[in-house]
Scaffold this active site. Structure first.
Site, short mmCIF file in Angstrom:
data_model
loop_
_atom_site.label_atom_id
_atom_site.label_comp_id
_atom_site.label_asym_id
_atom_site.label_seq_id
_atom_site.Cartn_x
_atom_site.Cartn_y
_atom_site.Cartn_z
N ARG A 1 -28.53 11.43 -7.04
CA ARG A 1 -28.23 11.81 -8.25
C ARG A 1 -29.63 12.57 -9.64
O ARG A 1 -30.19 11.43 -9.15
CB ARG A 1 -27.51 11.11 -9.32
N ARG B 1 -28.34 5.84 -18.51
CA ARG B 1 -28.03 6.96 -17.74
C ARG B 1 -27.89 8.60 -18.20
O ARG B 1 -28.37 8.31 -19.07
CB ARG B 1 -26.93 6.34 -17.09
N LYS C 1 -24.33 -0.55 -16.20
CA LYS C 1 -24.83 0.46 -16.05
C LYS C 1 -25.07 0.71 -17.74
O LYS C 1 -24.01 0.04 -18.11
CB LYS C 1 -24.19 1.24 -15.48
N LYS D 1 -24.48 4.33 -20.51
CA LYS D 1 -23.98 5.35 -20.52
C LYS D 1 -23.65 6.26 -22.32
O LYS D 1 -23.29 5.20 -23.06
CB LYS D 1 -22.69 6.19 -19.88
N CYS E 1 -12.89 13.48 -9.01
CA CYS E 1 -14.02 12.61 -8.58
C CYS E 1 -14.31 13.68 -6.62
O CYS E 1 -13.66 13.28 -6.04
CB CYS E 1 -13.84 11.36 -8.86
N CYS F 1 -17.57 8.77 -0.42
CA CYS F 1 -17.78 7.25 -2.05
C CYS F 1 -17.22 6.81 -0.78
O CYS F 1 -15.97 6.17 -0.32
CB CYS F 1 -17.24 7.88 -3.11
N CYS G 1 -10.07 5.83 -6.56
CA CYS G 1 -9.10 4.56 -6.69
C CYS G 1 -10.07 3.78 -8.69
O CYS G 1 -10.24 5.34 -8.92
CB CYS G 1 -11.22 3.83 -6.23
N CYS H 1 -14.50 7.89 -12.48
CA CYS H 1 -15.21 8.84 -12.42
C CYS H 1 -14.87 9.78 -13.22
O CYS H 1 -15.66 10.53 -13.68
CB CYS H 1 -15.87 9.01 -11.38
#
Ligand code: SRM
Ligand code: SF4
Length: 562
Positions: free
Chosen positions: A69, A138, A206, A208, A428, A434, A473, A477
């Site tokens: 990424r 991120r 994480k 954001k 996603c 994934c 899931c 995302c």
């Protein structure tokens, strides 16, 4: 005395990693196709995920490869940078480029032996993958208002500044992937972290950040850990930023103490205070976020537990001054910027719809070759969007026809040939890359969204904006919990269905049905569309209607199916 906190294993790993080095160099050069579990966790900070092809997985036999990424603040690239990404996708990855919901590119299917070469090629573009993933700040997002006004330049400048200043300082990335030169080879206990802000254990989870332009919520500003809304006065003069904190979407179907959450209004700040306020908020999460339980470690849980007033007090006491009151803002809408638009300088930009962000060649639809041809010929600026689309900027009036011809020649149609249902949808990646996917998403969304499109048209709702988002899931995302309709993978080929977010991103939706088989998703939605059409008042949206109306309860047959 405070009870001693039992740190999670990830915290211990970070602390012992010598600023994210761990055993990466040694493992990169061994015979294996994969890295150890600990190294996989460190790889994330370098922008890499170890994955395996879930279509061919047989027991413990796994076909390993890596997802890479990039970190591209706000998704802005030059034509040259784009074309190198296009080449890397062919030379080192699976031949596709994936635009993400946070305005960057992902490569899939890179094998271990190709990692250094791939990361060096990205590094040569003055871009990095460092801190695109991991427990750090991120990729910073911003409203993709391309070159239409001075506002874009201002927002971009601040997004890049935040991104640069909060980039980890470690040289580990260069050491492992680029020059291979070890800066430190002494004993573990003698190592001194260079991370003056993060410290040796970085953040608990994480983090954001996104900057929206007032009125344009394409970045879903309320779902960010820190959402900033740039407020402009006359003559594009920046007045400052409204600060929103504590958003985040990930949850677990079985853990009721995990949930999607929209950020709270914290206050208003002028531009000279932007960076110090952002850094201070991150520092509160760094020092008080949960480091024992990663499922509770996002800043949204800290703010949920403390309340926004206590959180703001802590931020203000560190700053030594108070934030100003949150300012009124115009209503948000989700802007896609599809089609042709004139820029302030008289040139044009063209927003293209890329289904689920996947740039690939597939039969007559050769998106990848078409974009490559048009970008090579006309050298436009590139802007990736939070809706997984791409905008080509700085196109001269006289080149517009040629741009369209090249795209059409590769099977690419302009966005106005797609319905609202399709243009506003997102999914996603899920299967087969994934590792966390429970169900399909990107691969089945084209089918499901066209079924829904058919229903929408047959009911006469084609002019409405109804966002449909799917994930494989509950991690969220594709931001399904703010969509009008969210499909979230729950069990084998079964989804939970959420209704009533807002295309403007200002409301969370509500769980409507659980464990709906894939082939019943459309029939589950149809009665809701019909009822909305029959009872819609004063131009209200689908979600506004369903927020004022009780959702039908599950019928007996449905409960039996569960
Ligand atoms: Fe995500 C994990 C893909 C945006 C919440 N996400 C993953 C991983 C890396 C799976 C993994 O950990 O092994 C997925 C890789 C799949 C693949 O094969 O490529 C993945 N996430 C994506 C992308 C590519 C989806 C897309 O359709 O574009 C997006 C990449 C963004 C980027 O460029 O940085 C992506 N992920 C998001 C968003 C939306 C956003 O940030 O605006 C969210 C919800 C917002 C949030 O963070 O709360 C999101 N991803 C998660 C979570 C749940 C986090 C949580 O707090 O519970 C995970 C799992 C985790 O962190 O443990 C996750
Ligand atoms: Fe994977 Fe789940 Fe994110 Fe989809 S939502 S990419 S299945 S982690």
């Amino acid at each position: 005395m405070d009870k001693e906190i039992k740190l999670s294993k990830e915290e211990k790993l970070k602390a012992a990693s010598r600023d994210l080095r761990g055993d990466l160099v040694e493992e990169l050069h061994n015979e294996q196709a994969s890295f150890s579990k600990d190294s996989c966790n460190l790889l994330k900070f370098h922008g890499l995920y170890q994955q395996d092809d879930r279509d061919t997985r047989k027991g413990k036999n796994k076909d390993y490869s890596f997802m890479i990424r990039c970190r591209i603040p706000g998704g802005g690239l030059s034509a040259e940078q784009y074309l190198v990404h296009d080449r890397i996708a062919d030379d080192h990855a699976n031949g596709t480029l994936r635009i993400t919901t946070r305005q960057t590119f992902q490569f899939h299917g890179v094998i271990k032996q190709q990692l250094s070469e791939t990361l060096s090629a990205i590094n040569d573009l003055l871009l990095t993958t460092m801190a695109a993933c991991g427990d750090v700040v991120r990729n910073v997002m911003y409203s993709p208002v391309p070159a239409v006004s001075a506002r874009q330049d201002i927002i971009q400048k601040y997004a890049e500044e935040i991104s640069d200043k909060l980039l980890p300082k470690t040289r580990a990335f260069h050491e492992v992937w680029i020059d291979g030169e070890k800066v430190f080879s002494g004993k573990q206990e003698d190592y001194k972290s260079v991370e003056t802000f993060y410290g040796p254990t970085y953040l608990p989870r994480k983090f954001k950040i996104g900057i929206a332009e007032a009125g344009d919520n394409s970045i879903d500003v309320y779902t960010q850990d820190i959402g900033l809304v740039a407020l402009f006065g006359e003559d594009d003069k920046l007045e400052g930023f409204n600060v929103i904190a504590g958003g985040g979407l990930g949850m677990n179907h079985k853990k009721s103490d995990t949930f999607p959450r929209l950020g709270d209004h914290m206050g208003f700040i002028t531009e000279d205070r932007l960076y110090e306020v952002v850094e201070t908020i991150v520092s509160v999460q760094r020092d008080h976020g949960d480091r024992s339980n990663r499922k509770q470690a996002r800043m949204k849980y800290l703010i949920h537990n403390w309340g926004i007033d206590k959180f703001r007090d802590e931020v203000e006491s560190r700053l030594g001054y108070e934030l100003q009151p949150f300012l009124p803002m115009p209503e948000f809408e989700l802007k896609l910027y599809h089609g042709w638009h004139r820029q302030q300088d008289g040139r044009w930009f063209l927003g293209l719809f890329i289904e689920n962000g996947r740039i690939k060649n597939d039969g007559d639809l050769r998106i990848k070759d078409g974009l490559k041809a048009v970008i090579t010929t006309h050298q436009p600026g590139i802007q990736l969007t939070p809706n997984q689309d791409i905008i080509l900027t700085d196109i001269k009036e006289e080149d517009r026809e040629s741009v369209e011809d090249i795209l059409n020649g590769h099977g690419l149609s302009l966005p106005d040939t797609y319905s609202n249902a399709v243009r506003f949808s997102m999914a996603c990646p899920a299967m087969p890359t994934c590792g966390l996917a429970i169900t399909e998403s990107e691969r089945v969304m084209p089918q499901i969204i066209r079924e829904i499109e058919h229903e929408i048209e047959s009911i006469g709702l084609q002019d409405e904006t109804i966002t449909v988002r799917m994930t494989g899931c509950p991690n969220g995302c594709a931001r399904p919990y703010v969509a009008d309709i969210g499909f979230v993978g729950q069990s084998l080929e079964k989804y939970s269905v959420f209704i009533g977010g807002a295309s403007s991103g200002t409301h969370l939706n509500t769980l409507y049905r659980e464990l709906v088989p894939f082939n019943e998703l459309t029939s589950t939605i149809r009665p809701l569309l019909e009822q909305f059409k029959a009872e819609q008042k004063n131009g209200e949206t689908f979600s506004e209607y369903w927020r004022r109306t009780e959702l039908p309860t599950a019928d007996a047959e449905f409960i039996q199916n569960k």
